[in-house]
Design a protein around this motif. Sequence first.
Motif, PDB file in Angstrom:
ATOM      1  N   GLN A  19      45.962  34.512  30.290  1.00 41.78           N
ATOM      2  CA  GLN A  19      44.737  35.700  29.821  1.00 41.78           C
ATOM      3  C   GLN A  19      44.159  34.252  28.811  1.00 41.78           C
ATOM      4  N   SER A  20      44.792  33.520  28.593  1.00 41.62           N
ATOM      5  CA  SER A  20      43.693  32.667  27.389  1.00 41.62           C
ATOM      6  C   SER A  20      42.541  32.823  28.724  1.00 41.62           C
ATOM      7  N   GLN A  21      43.209  31.767  29.871  1.00 38.90           N
ATOM      8  CA  GLN A  21      41.852  31.124  30.575  1.00 38.90           C
ATOM      9  C   GLN A  21      41.244  32.118  31.220  1.00 38.90           C
ATOM     10  N   PHE A  22      41.712  33.164  31.249  1.00 35.00           N
ATOM     11  CA  PHE A  22      40.290  34.378  31.536  1.00 35.00           C
ATOM     12  C   PHE A  22      39.091  35.059  31.064  1.00 35.00           C
ATOM     13  N   ILE A  48      36.540  33.307  39.827  1.00 36.76           N
ATOM     14  CA  ILE A  48      37.868  33.439  38.775  1.00 36.76           C
ATOM     15  C   ILE A  48      38.035  34.837  39.358  1.00 36.76           C
ATOM     16  N   ALA A  49      37.430  35.440  40.045  1.00 34.32           N
ATOM     17  CA  ALA A  49      37.740  37.306  40.603  1.00 34.32           C
ATOM     18  C   ALA A  49      38.702  35.770  42.082  1.00 34.32           C
ATOM     19  N   ALA A  50      38.289  34.924  42.528  1.00 33.47           N
ATOM     20  CA  ALA A  50      39.338  34.489  43.433  1.00 33.47           C
ATOM     21  C   ALA A  50      41.016  34.560  42.578  1.00 33.47           C
ATOM     22  N   ALA A  51      40.534  34.402  40.864  1.00 31.52           N
ATOM     23  CA  ALA A  51      42.256  33.389  40.811  1.00 31.52           C
ATOM     24  C   ALA A  51      42.369  34.241  40.028  1.00 31.52           C
ATOM     25  N   GLU A  52      42.198  35.966  39.968  1.00 38.02           N
ATOM     26  CA  GLU A  52      42.895  36.842  39.105  1.00 38.02           C
ATOM     27  C   GLU A  52      42.352  37.871  39.799  1.00 38.02           C
ATOM     28  N   GLN A  53      43.253  38.253  40.937  1.00 38.87           N
ATOM     29  CA  GLN A  53      42.649  39.179  41.680  1.00 38.87           C
ATOM     30  C   GLN A  53      42.980  40.916  41.651  1.00 38.87           C
ATOM     31  N   THR A  54      44.023  40.557  39.632  1.00 35.83           N
ATOM     32  CA  THR A  54      43.830  42.356  39.390  1.00 35.83           C
ATOM     33  C   THR A  54      42.904  42.258  39.118  1.00 35.83           C
ATOM     34  N   SER A  55      42.090  42.218  39.046  1.00 33.42           N
ATOM     35  CA  SER A  55      41.096  42.186  37.619  1.00 33.42           C
ATOM     36  C   SER A  55      39.530  42.630  38.849  1.00 33.42           C
ATOM     37  N   TRP A  56      39.156  44.493  38.348  1.00 33.60           N
ATOM     38  CA  TRP A  56      38.054  44.350  39.206  1.00 33.60           C
ATOM     39  C   TRP A  56      36.622  43.516  38.591  1.00 33.60           C
ATOM     40  N   LEU A  57      36.860  42.992  37.288  1.00 34.05           N
ATOM     41  CA  LEU A  57      35.578  42.794  36.770  1.00 34.05           C
ATOM     42  C   LEU A  57      34.904  41.867  37.303  1.00 34.05           C
ATOM     43  N   PRO A  58      35.554  40.496  37.517  1.00 30.84           N
ATOM     44  CA  PRO A  58      34.676  39.508  38.145  1.00 30.84           C
ATOM     45  C   PRO A  58      33.736  39.632  38.924  1.00 30.84           C
TER      46      PRO A  58
END
Length: 206
Positions: A19-22, A48-58
């Motif tokens: 979460q901190s990295q995000f 970030i989008a590639a690493a955090e695929q559960t978030s639509w925001l990036p």
Amino acid sequence: MTKIITSIALFICSLLSAQSQFDQGMGKAFQLWGQGKNTEASDLFERIAAAEQTSWLPNYYVALINTTAAFQTKDKEQINLLLSKAQNAVTIEMTKNPNNPELLVLQAMIHTAWIAYDPMTNGQKLSGKVMELYGKALAIAPENPRVVFEKAQFEIGAAKFWGTDTKPMCAQIEKAIGLFATFKPETTFSPKWGLESAIAASANCK
């Protein structure tokens, strides 16, 4: 038992670290964007989008950066590059969540950028799709100020083109300004933009 507790502690730490990295990555991307480094910001949001695929925001911000940049150029090759990147990012997220009003607005903005670039070619083809997207977004989130404002903005453009009265749309912009005061973003990084543009549009609205 000790091993279980240790495992849970490590799991929680990994979640907090992720979460901190995000948060750090998103913060850095916003900083780059604020400095006018659009390409660097877009690239970082994309990573970030590639690493955090559960978030639509990036991906949302990848699309927003490139769409807003497309409104500021008339170079066909550049517009195609910017809007293709924006479209790809939006498509990825809308496949997961087709009823997200913020994504619907952004898709409408991408179409609008194409219309603004070449009204004769793209106006008839895309205007109906834009209104359909705004209609859907408004039905889902009638109190979202970006939905109300961007819909009114598009309708003003159409009204000016056809020479019809813009007063009803101006009233909607005023409504959007009021909604900005009460709208509460879901997260720190959720969309908040639009108030300054709405105020400027209202000042020029007749």
